[in-house]
Design a protein around this motif. Structure first.
Motif, PDB file in Angstrom:
ATOM      1  N   GLY A 177       0.801  -1.213   0.000  1.00 31.28           N
ATOM      2  CA  GLY A 177       0.000   0.000   0.000  1.00 31.28           C
ATOM      3  C   GLY A 177       0.833   1.260   0.000  1.00 31.28           C
ATOM      4  N   ASN A 178       0.144   2.382  -0.206  1.00 31.51           N
ATOM      5  CA  ASN A 178       0.755   3.702  -0.154  1.00 31.51           C
ATOM      6  C   ASN A 178      -0.094   4.569   0.786  1.00 31.51           C
ATOM      7  OD1 ASN A 178       1.923   6.164  -0.580  1.00 31.51           O
ATOM      8  ND2 ASN A 178       1.554   6.257  -2.794  1.00 31.51           N
ATOM      9  N   ARG A 179       0.363   4.771   2.041  1.00 34.00           N
ATOM     10  CA  ARG A 179       1.544   4.226   2.670  1.00 34.00           C
ATOM     11  C   ARG A 179       1.310   2.775   3.085  1.00 34.00           C
ATOM     12  NH1 ARG A 179       3.641   8.424   0.888  1.00 34.00           N
ATOM     13  NH2 ARG A 179       4.969   9.811   2.130  1.00 34.00           N
ATOM     14  N   ALA A 180       2.398   1.978   3.022  1.00 35.27           N
ATOM     15  CA  ALA A 180       2.280   0.545   3.243  1.00 35.27           C
ATOM     16  C   ALA A 180       1.832   0.221   4.659  1.00 35.27           C
ATOM     17  CB  ALA A 180       3.612  -0.127   2.951  1.00 35.27           C
ATOM     18  N   LYS A 181       0.985  -0.803   4.767  1.00 33.13           N
ATOM     19  CA  LYS A 181       0.542  -1.364   6.047  1.00 33.13           C
ATOM     20  C   LYS A 181       0.854  -2.859   6.071  1.00 33.13           C
ATOM     21  CE  LYS A 181      -1.567   2.504   7.290  1.00 33.13           C
ATOM     22  NZ  LYS A 181      -1.050   3.355   8.403  1.00 33.13           N
ATOM     23  N   LEU A 182       0.965  -3.399   7.259  1.00 33.98           N
ATOM     24  CA  LEU A 182       1.167  -4.841   7.379  1.00 33.98           C
ATOM     25  C   LEU A 182      -0.075  -5.574   6.877  1.00 33.98           C
ATOM     26  CD1 LEU A 182       2.911  -5.350  10.846  1.00 33.98           C
ATOM     27  CD2 LEU A 182       3.918  -4.813   8.613  1.00 33.98           C
ATOM     28  N   ARG A 183       0.162  -6.682   6.161  1.00 34.31           N
ATOM     29  CA  ARG A 183      -0.929  -7.486   5.603  1.00 34.31           C
ATOM     30  C   ARG A 183      -0.856  -8.934   6.042  1.00 34.31           C
ATOM     31  NH1 ARG A 183      -4.058  -3.199   4.191  1.00 34.31           N
ATOM     32  NH2 ARG A 183      -2.937  -1.788   2.780  1.00 34.31           N
ATOM     33  N   GLY A 184      -0.082  -9.228   7.075  1.00 36.74           N
ATOM     34  CA  GLY A 184       0.026 -10.597   7.563  1.00 36.74           C
ATOM     35  C   GLY A 184       1.458 -11.085   7.528  1.00 36.74           C
ATOM     36  N   LEU A 185       1.619 -12.380   7.760  1.00 34.65           N
ATOM     37  CA  LEU A 185       2.934 -13.001   7.709  1.00 34.65           C
ATOM     38  C   LEU A 185       3.265 -13.469   6.291  1.00 34.65           C
ATOM     39  CD1 LEU A 185       3.031 -15.235  10.912  1.00 34.65           C
ATOM     40  CD2 LEU A 185       4.464 -13.234  10.469  1.00 34.65           C
ATOM     41  N   ASN A 186       4.534 -13.513   5.985  1.00 35.24           N
ATOM     42  CA  ASN A 186       5.009 -14.034   4.707  1.00 35.24           C
ATOM     43  C   ASN A 186       5.084 -15.563   4.808  1.00 35.24           C
ATOM     44  OD1 ASN A 186       6.210 -14.484   2.232  1.00 35.24           O
ATOM     45  ND2 ASN A 186       8.203 -13.629   2.818  1.00 35.24           N
ATOM     46  N   ILE A 187       3.920 -16.181   4.847  1.00 35.01           N
ATOM     47  CA  ILE A 187       3.842 -17.624   5.096  1.00 35.01           C
ATOM     48  C   ILE A 187       4.551 -18.423   4.003  1.00 35.01           C
ATOM     49  CG2 ILE A 187       2.290 -19.594   5.335  1.00 35.01           C
ATOM     50  CD1 ILE A 187       2.315 -17.794   7.765  1.00 35.01           C
ATOM     51  N   THR A 188       4.349 -18.050   2.757  1.00 35.32           N
ATOM     52  CA  THR A 188       4.988 -18.787   1.668  1.00 35.32           C
ATOM     53  C   THR A 188       6.507 -18.745   1.790  1.00 35.32           C
ATOM     54  OG1 THR A 188       3.128 -18.353   0.176  1.00 35.32           O
ATOM     55  CG2 THR A 188       5.222 -18.984  -0.833  1.00 35.32           C
ATOM     56  N   GLY A 189       7.034 -17.568   2.041  1.00 37.29           N
ATOM     57  CA  GLY A 189       8.479 -17.435   2.213  1.00 37.29           C
ATOM     58  C   GLY A 189       8.995 -18.224   3.402  1.00 37.29           C
ATOM     59  N   LEU A 190       8.242 -18.212   4.502  1.00 38.31           N
ATOM     60  CA  LEU A 190       8.661 -18.944   5.695  1.00 38.31           C
ATOM     61  C   LEU A 190       8.646 -20.453   5.447  1.00 38.31           C
ATOM     62  CD1 LEU A 190       6.820 -16.848   8.426  1.00 38.31           C
ATOM     63  CD2 LEU A 190       9.285 -16.952   8.020  1.00 38.31           C
ATOM     64  N   ARG A 192       9.200 -21.951   2.734  1.00 39.99           N
ATOM     65  CA  ARG A 192      10.334 -22.296   1.869  1.00 39.99           C
ATOM     66  C   ARG A 192      11.643 -22.334   2.662  1.00 39.99           C
ATOM     67  NH1 ARG A 192       8.760 -18.142  -3.045  1.00 39.99           N
ATOM     68  NH2 ARG A 192       7.188 -19.464  -4.067  1.00 39.99           N
ATOM     69  N   LYS A 193      11.745 -21.547   3.711  1.00 47.93           N
ATOM     70  CA  LYS A 193      13.019 -21.373   4.401  1.00 47.93           C
ATOM     71  C   LYS A 193      13.117 -22.111   5.732  1.00 47.93           C
ATOM     72  CE  LYS A 193      14.651 -18.503   1.288  1.00 47.93           C
ATOM     73  NZ  LYS A 193      15.820 -18.812   0.444  1.00 47.93           N
ATOM     74  N   LEU A 194      11.988 -22.298   6.424  1.00 50.36           N
ATOM     75  CA  LEU A 194      12.038 -22.885   7.766  1.00 50.36           C
ATOM     76  C   LEU A 194      11.592 -24.335   7.715  1.00 50.36           C
ATOM     77  CD1 LEU A 194      10.594 -19.986   9.972  1.00 50.36           C
ATOM     78  CD2 LEU A 194      12.959 -20.409   9.266  1.00 50.36           C
ATOM     79  N   GLU A 195      12.456 -25.238   8.144  1.00 48.03           N
ATOM     80  CA  GLU A 195      12.132 -26.662   8.134  1.00 48.03           C
ATOM     81  C   GLU A 195      11.198 -27.038   9.284  1.00 48.03           C
ATOM     82  OE1 GLU A 195      15.727 -28.897   8.135  1.00 48.03           O
ATOM     83  OE2 GLU A 195      16.407 -28.114   6.191  1.00 48.03           O
ATOM     84  N   ASN A 196      11.316 -26.360  10.404  1.00 46.17           N
ATOM     85  CA  ASN A 196      10.505 -26.677  11.590  1.00 46.17           C
ATOM     86  C   ASN A 196       9.193 -25.886  11.531  1.00 46.17           C
ATOM     87  OD1 ASN A 196       9.399 -27.152  14.101  1.00 46.17           O
ATOM     88  ND2 ASN A 196      11.300 -26.784  15.231  1.00 46.17           N
ATOM     89  N   ARG A 197       8.090 -26.591  11.269  1.00 46.63           N
ATOM     90  CA  ARG A 197       6.789 -25.921  11.159  1.00 46.63           C
ATOM     91  C   ARG A 197       6.344 -25.313  12.488  1.00 46.63           C
ATOM     92  NH1 ARG A 197       8.015 -25.830   6.606  1.00 46.63           N
ATOM     93  NH2 ARG A 197       6.850 -26.579   4.809  1.00 46.63           N
ATOM     94  N   ASN A 198       6.889 -25.794  13.580  1.00 45.70           N
ATOM     95  CA  ASN A 198       6.559 -25.213  14.880  1.00 45.70           C
ATOM     96  C   ASN A 198       7.002 -23.752  14.958  1.00 45.70           C
ATOM     97  OD1 ASN A 198       5.688 -25.470  17.776  1.00 45.70           O
ATOM     98  ND2 ASN A 198       7.844 -24.981  18.115  1.00 45.70           N
ATOM     99  N   ASP A 199       8.118 -23.419  14.291  1.00 42.66           N
ATOM    100  CA  ASP A 199       8.570 -22.030  14.268  1.00 42.66           C
ATOM    101  C   ASP A 199       7.526 -21.132  13.593  1.00 42.66           C
ATOM    102  OD1 ASP A 199      11.035 -22.558  15.508  1.00 42.66           O
ATOM    103  OD2 ASP A 199      11.979 -23.063  13.595  1.00 42.66           O
ATOM    104  N   ASN A 230      11.377 -18.742  21.493  1.00 46.57           N
ATOM    105  CA  ASN A 230      11.640 -19.085  20.106  1.00 46.57           C
ATOM    106  C   ASN A 230      12.480 -17.974  19.463  1.00 46.57           C
ATOM    107  OD1 ASN A 230      10.756 -18.740  17.072  1.00 46.57           O
ATOM    108  ND2 ASN A 230      10.369 -20.884  17.579  1.00 46.57           N
ATOM    109  N   LYS A 231      13.543 -18.341  18.758  1.00 43.44           N
ATOM    110  CA  LYS A 231      14.476 -17.326  18.256  1.00 43.44           C
ATOM    111  C   LYS A 231      13.844 -16.405  17.218  1.00 43.44           C
ATOM    112  CE  LYS A 231      16.755 -20.197  14.701  1.00 43.44           C
ATOM    113  NZ  LYS A 231      18.082 -20.712  14.242  1.00 43.44           N
ATOM    114  N   TYR A 232      12.901 -16.927  16.429  1.00 50.16           N
ATOM    115  CA  TYR A 232      12.256 -16.088  15.423  1.00 50.16           C
ATOM    116  C   TYR A 232      11.264 -15.118  16.071  1.00 50.16           C
ATOM    117  CZ  TYR A 232      14.332 -19.538  12.340  1.00 50.16           C
ATOM    118  OH  TYR A 232      15.232 -20.361  11.695  1.00 50.16           O
ATOM    119  N   VAL A 233      10.531 -15.608  17.040  1.00 49.21           N
ATOM    120  CA  VAL A 233       9.622 -14.739  17.787  1.00 49.21           C
ATOM    121  C   VAL A 233      10.409 -13.671  18.533  1.00 49.21           C
ATOM    122  CG1 VAL A 233       7.964 -14.658  19.691  1.00 49.21           C
ATOM    123  CG2 VAL A 233       7.830 -16.500  17.989  1.00 49.21           C
TER     124      VAL A 233
END
Length: 253
Positions: A177-190, A192-199, A230-233
């Motif tokens: 957005g302009n100005r940008a707002k948060l729209r949630g988590l980048n679940i797809t990216g996570l 792809r990168k995080l093996e532990n689904r608990n994270d 949790n390190k990511y949190v």
């Protein structure tokens, strides 16, 4: 005909008409395409590809800059596409612009003075980073997106194209957005990168508490840090607490 005065590493390929000035250092196995310009006190690592008409290391577009000796440092395995402009630092901003490893900067990207870019970032066409912007690792910036000076964007964040950012974007989040707002988590990216689904589950809970509870953002972040290790949190909450420009979320009452 080339104009090469700088220090060039082994097995580099320099295209016709490229300009490499005397204080430039380029590592091994780099490709510099025709008519690229690399100038200033610029140090470039190994295995980089700089495409035609990119301008790397020209003086900052900052009226306070007065010719002082400042630096641009670029790591390894980066692709810097056509007509990209990257400036070195300024004395008032620490004196150095830094770009890490394995980044893709698409055509017409601008990286201003004193910017810090981590590793594995993608900046789509005509993304524009003003002075002192910081990108952590694995950030994706959509095309035609300007980012205000001093903004910080956390790791694995993804910014939609044609957005405009004036505040910090926390790690692992989507913004648009302009100005940008948060729209949630980048679940797809996570995923792809995080093996532990608990994270990912822990991040989902933390995101909901932080941005959907309607409570004070920093109070919630402090409370989460007391109870969740949790390190990511932890990184998400510490980013929120340390934000200088604020977080652009829609507070729910």
């Amino acid at each position: 005909m080339n104009n090469i005065k700088g220090k060039i590493g082994k097995n580099c390929k320099i295209g016709e008409g490229a300009i490499i000035d005397e204080f430039v250092e380029i590592g091994d196995n780099c490709i510099i395409d025709p008519y690229a310009v690399i100038t200033g006190y610029t140090k470039i690592g190994n295995n980089n590809h700089i495409f035609s008409h990119a301008v790397i290391g020209s003086i900052p577009q900052d009226l306070k800059y007065n010719g002082e000796k400042t630096y641009l440092v670029i790591g390894d395995n980066n692709k810097i596409r056509e007509f990209t402009l990257i400036n070195p630092g300024t004395q008032g901003g620490g004196g150095v612009t830094k770009i890490g490893n394995n980044n893709l900067l698409m055509g017409y990207v601008h990286v201003a003075h004193d910017v810090i870019i981590g590793n594995n970032c993608i900046l789509a066409n005509a993304a524009t980073l003003a002075g002192h912007v910081v990108l952590e690792n694995n950030v994706v910036i959509g095309g035609m997106t300007p980012i205000h000076q001093f903004v910080k964007i956390g790791e694995f964040a993804m910014i939609a194209g044609a957005s405009a950012l004036s505040q910090d974007i926390p790690p692992y989040c989507l913004a648009e957005g302009n100005r940008a707002k948060l729209r949630g988590l980048n679940i797809t990216g996570l995923r792809r990168k995080l093996e532990n689904r608990n994270d990912i589950d822990e991040l989902k809970k933390a995101y909901k508490e932080l941005f959907e509870s309607g409570k004070s953002l920093k109070d919630v972040a402090k409370k989460i840090l007391e109870n969740n290790h949790n390190k990511y949190v932890k990184h998400l909450c510490e980013f929120v607490l340390n934000s200088k420009r604020g977080i652009p979320y829609v507070r729910k009452m």
